[in-house]
Write a protein that holds these residues in place. Structure first.
Motif, mmCIF file in Angstrom:
data_model
loop_
_atom_site.group_PDB
_atom_site.id
_atom_site.type_symbol
_atom_site.label_atom_id
_atom_site.label_comp_id
_atom_site.label_asym_id
_atom_site.label_seq_id
_atom_site.Cartn_x
_atom_site.Cartn_y
_atom_site.Cartn_z
ATOM 1 N N VAL A 12 0.842 -1.204 0.000
ATOM 2 C CA VAL A 12 0.000 0.000 0.000
ATOM 3 C C VAL A 12 0.877 1.255 0.000
ATOM 4 N N LEU A 13 1.905 1.271 0.859
ATOM 5 C CA LEU A 13 2.805 2.427 0.910
ATOM 6 C C LEU A 13 3.515 2.611 -0.430
ATOM 7 N N LEU A 14 4.003 1.529 -1.003
ATOM 8 C CA LEU A 14 4.697 1.613 -2.286
ATOM 9 C C LEU A 14 3.783 2.149 -3.379
ATOM 10 N N ALA A 15 2.510 1.741 -3.340
ATOM 11 C CA ALA A 15 1.544 2.215 -4.337
ATOM 12 C C ALA A 15 1.342 3.725 -4.213
ATOM 13 N N ILE A 16 1.273 4.205 -2.983
ATOM 14 C CA ILE A 16 1.100 5.650 -2.763
ATOM 15 C C ILE A 16 2.346 6.402 -3.226
ATOM 16 N N ILE A 17 3.522 5.841 -2.944
ATOM 17 C CA ILE A 17 4.778 6.463 -3.385
ATOM 18 C C ILE A 17 4.820 6.566 -4.910
ATOM 19 N N ILE A 18 4.378 5.504 -5.586
ATOM 20 C CA ILE A 18 4.332 5.526 -7.056
ATOM 21 C C ILE A 18 3.374 6.602 -7.534
ATOM 22 N N GLY A 19 2.253 6.756 -6.831
ATOM 23 C CA GLY A 19 1.294 7.802 -7.181
ATOM 24 C C GLY A 19 1.891 9.192 -7.040
ATOM 25 N N LEU A 20 2.649 9.414 -5.954
ATOM 26 C CA LEU A 20 3.308 10.706 -5.756
ATOM 27 C C LEU A 20 4.357 10.960 -6.836
ATOM 28 N N LYS A 71 12.439 7.593 8.373
ATOM 29 C CA LYS A 71 13.668 7.881 9.109
ATOM 30 C C LYS A 71 14.870 7.937 8.174
ATOM 31 N N GLY A 72 14.793 7.178 7.083
ATOM 32 C CA GLY A 72 15.869 7.234 6.092
ATOM 33 C C GLY A 72 15.977 8.628 5.486
ATOM 34 N N TYR A 73 14.825 9.237 5.222
ATOM 35 C CA TYR A 73 14.799 10.605 4.694
ATOM 36 C C TYR A 73 15.417 11.592 5.686
ATOM 37 N N VAL A 74 15.054 11.447 6.960
ATOM 38 C CA VAL A 74 15.604 12.328 7.992
ATOM 39 C C VAL A 74 17.114 12.149 8.112
ATOM 40 N N LYS A 75 17.588 10.916 8.022
ATOM 41 C CA LYS A 75 19.028 10.658 8.102
ATOM 42 C C LYS A 75 19.770 11.322 6.937
ATOM 43 N N LEU A 76 19.166 11.308 5.775
ATOM 44 C CA LEU A 76 19.785 11.973 4.623
ATOM 45 C C LEU A 76 19.868 13.480 4.849
ATOM 46 N N LEU A 77 18.823 14.041 5.452
ATOM 47 C CA LEU A 77 18.863 15.467 5.794
ATOM 48 C C LEU A 77 19.977 15.751 6.793
ATOM 49 N N MET A 227 24.836 21.988 -2.922
ATOM 50 C CA MET A 227 23.463 22.409 -3.190
ATOM 51 C C MET A 227 22.752 21.425 -4.114
ATOM 52 N N ARG A 228 23.523 20.799 -4.991
ATOM 53 C CA ARG A 228 22.914 19.795 -5.866
ATOM 54 C C ARG A 228 22.519 18.553 -5.062
ATOM 55 N N VAL A 229 23.369 18.169 -4.129
ATOM 56 C CA VAL A 229 23.034 17.040 -3.243
ATOM 57 C C VAL A 229 21.778 17.364 -2.447
ATOM 58 N N VAL A 230 21.702 18.595 -1.949
ATOM 59 C CA VAL A 230 20.528 19.035 -1.195
ATOM 60 C C VAL A 230 19.271 18.928 -2.045
ATOM 61 N N THR A 231 19.363 19.360 -3.286
ATOM 62 C CA THR A 231 18.210 19.302 -4.190
ATOM 63 C C THR A 231 17.739 17.869 -4.389
ATOM 64 N N ARG A 235 13.980 16.398 -3.138
ATOM 65 C CA ARG A 235 13.005 15.757 -4.029
ATOM 66 C C ARG A 235 12.298 14.591 -3.346
ATOM 67 N N LEU A 236 12.932 14.043 -2.312
ATOM 68 C CA LEU A 236 12.350 12.909 -1.582
ATOM 69 C C LEU A 236 11.361 13.343 -0.507
ATOM 70 N N THR A 237 11.193 14.658 -0.337
ATOM 71 C CA THR A 237 10.376 15.176 0.751
ATOM 72 C C THR A 237 8.944 14.626 0.782
ATOM 73 N N PRO A 238 8.200 14.623 -0.330
ATOM 74 C CA PRO A 238 6.827 14.097 -0.261
ATOM 75 C C PRO A 238 6.766 12.654 0.251
ATOM 76 N N TYR A 239 7.750 11.844 -0.147
ATOM 77 C CA TYR A 239 7.757 10.439 0.293
ATOM 78 C C TYR A 239 8.138 10.341 1.773
ATOM 79 N N GLY A 240 9.124 11.144 2.171
ATOM 80 C CA GLY A 240 9.535 11.142 3.570
ATOM 81 C C GLY A 240 8.421 11.620 4.478
#
Length: 463
Positions: A12-20, A71-77, A227-231, A235-240
């Motif tokens: 279900v989560l993967l399906a929503i991620i694909i939708g985003l 949490k993976g998204y937060v760790k990347l931040l 700044m490119r790494v930050v960008t 881009r992963l923000t909606p999924y995170g």
């Protein structure tokens, strides 16, 4: 059976991620996708809790997998925060416009950040008294007991330190250690180290300009790469946000939140009033606050949903420079200093509210003018060195409560509503740093008012 249900939840989560992701391909705006991720995450979390219950093994296993995204998204931040802060400050010094005004700019930005934090503390005190909040009313459950244990352990080192020793903790004895984010005060230590590098650059520029020119080119190259790494991460923000809000909604104790609802309302009233103060400051400076709100909204949305001031730094600087007319050097200073100094929400409003709530437990009259003035001063001084990613408010509260010799258990009792309040606090932190950047550039006559008044914002997308 439980394994099968967990797999279904993951699908279900993967399906929503694909939708985003499909929305991204259709060029639906970044802000809309973040809000959709936020809303769908809350809905999914509520459904999961309704179906399985908070104690279910299926829910625990599901959230474990969801944490890879959240949490993976937060760790990347967190991964990019220190390099970003360092390179932003150093690059601010390599910008020609800063050369003659560094002292004035730094003083104005820090003064505005600390000054607004003192005002935020006063507003937090007033809101707490108006809502008649009392720390003795809060109940302690298993989660709260565990959190109090963690808080007391964290307080150990802080409580044994004098105020001068706490100030010394801000200095970078080992900048390479601080670049790892090892200490609670690492962010401001990195800012100080970067400032020394920048000042050294200015000295070299006068004596051997060819070396300074080479260094500036290297810094610009590193800044572009970072700044490119930050960008890429942004881009992963909606999924995170989707995964984070699902976890929060699925695992929250809503009975506890209901019991603490009065505190939540009082907190958001204080945060809203402080945001209005930001707008009034802009209006007094002759700037249209409505224009500011429209252009700052995407950044504040990101800060609200992601709960990280540091993660919002690139969007913060981008909005200041491209939409609000702030020179890049001042924007970098304001954004980076705002991660460590004078966070209006986490280091201002929140610690002040907790202090007033527990003052009666320590036999102190919270209406006493001496107590209120001392508290505001302590909050302002303690606002130095607050981390920009998660836990900053807790650290600030511990500093204030321990300095005032007040009970610290209150920090653990609010665990169930922390994520909910932290969203508003983070948005206010970011607004405070952006306001400081705009007002500073207005004071130094560097603000491009044509850009500020332009009705078409340029930086609402992450590309």
């Amino acid at each position: 059976m439980s394994t099968l249900l967990t797999v279904i939840n993951i699908v279900v989560l993967l399906a929503i991620i694909i939708g985003l992701y499909a929305m991204q391909k259709k060029h639906i705006s970044f802000s809309k996708r973040v809000f959709i991720g936020l809303g769908v995450g809350i809905l999914l979390g509520l459904v999961l809790q309704y179906i399985y219950g908070t104690k279910s093994d299926v829910l625990k296993a599901t959230i474990d997998w969801y944490n890879i995204v959240g949490k993976g998204y937060v760790k990347l931040l967190q991964m990019i925060v220190m390099p970003l802060v360092f390179i932003s400050i150093v690059s601010a010094f390599t910008k020609m416009k800063l050369t003659n005004n560094i002292g004035k700019i730094s003083t104005l930005i820090i003064g505005l950040l600390v000054g607004t934090t003192a005002v935020a503390a006063a507003i937090g005190i007033a809101s707490t008294l108006a809502f008649n909040l009392d720390g003795a009313q809060f109940q302690q459950g298993e989660a709260e007991t565990a959190r109090i244990g963690q808080v007391e352990q964290r307080l150990g080192d802080i409580q044994s330190m004098t105020l001068p020793q706490k100030v010394l903790e801000l200095l970078p004895a080992n900048p390479f250690l601080d670049l790892t984010g090892d200490r609670a005060t690492s962010t401001i230590a990195v800012v100080i180290f970067a400032a020394f590098i920048g000042i050294a650059y200015l000295g070299v520029k006068k004596k051997t300009p060819e070396h300074a020119e080479l260094f500036a080119k290297i810094v610009d190259a590193f800044h572009a790469i970072i700044m490119r790494v930050v960008t890429i991460i942004l881009r992963l923000t909606p999924y995170g946000v989707l995964a984070i809000m699902t976890r929060v909604a699925a695992t929250s104790d809503y009975n506890a939140i209901w019991q603490l609802g009065k505190f939540v309302v009082a907190s958001y009233v204080a945060l809203a009033i402080m945001f209005i103060v930001h707008l009034l400051l802009l209006a007094f400076a002759g700037l249209n606050p409505i224009t500011y709100v429209k252009k700052a909204f995407p950044v504040l949305t990101f800060a609200f949903t992601s709960r990280t001031s540091a993660g919002a730094l690139p969007l913060n600087v981008k909005t200041q420079t491209q939409d609000l007319g702030v020179p890049e050097g001042i924007a970098n200073f304001a954004g980076s200093f705002g991660l460590s100094i004078g966070q209006n929400g986490c280091a201002g409003t929140y610690p002040a509210m907790l202090a007033v709530m527990v003052a009666p437990l320590a036999g102190i009259d919270p209406l006493s003018p001496s107590f209120i003035l001392t508290l505001i001063a302590v909050v302002a001084l303690s606002s130095f060195g607050v981390a920009g990613v998660g836990g900053g408010a807790t650290f600030a509260a511990l500093l204030v409560l321990s300095t005032m010799n007040l009970p610290i258990a209150i920090v653990g009792l609010l665990i169930s509503v922390e994520p909910l309040i932290d969203m508003g606090r983070t948005a206010l932190n970011v607004s405070g740093s952006m306001t400081a950047g705009v007002l500073t550039s207005k004071a130094t006559k560097d603000l491009d008012t044509n850009t500020f008044n332009d009705t078409k914002p340029q930086s609402v997308t992450v590309s």
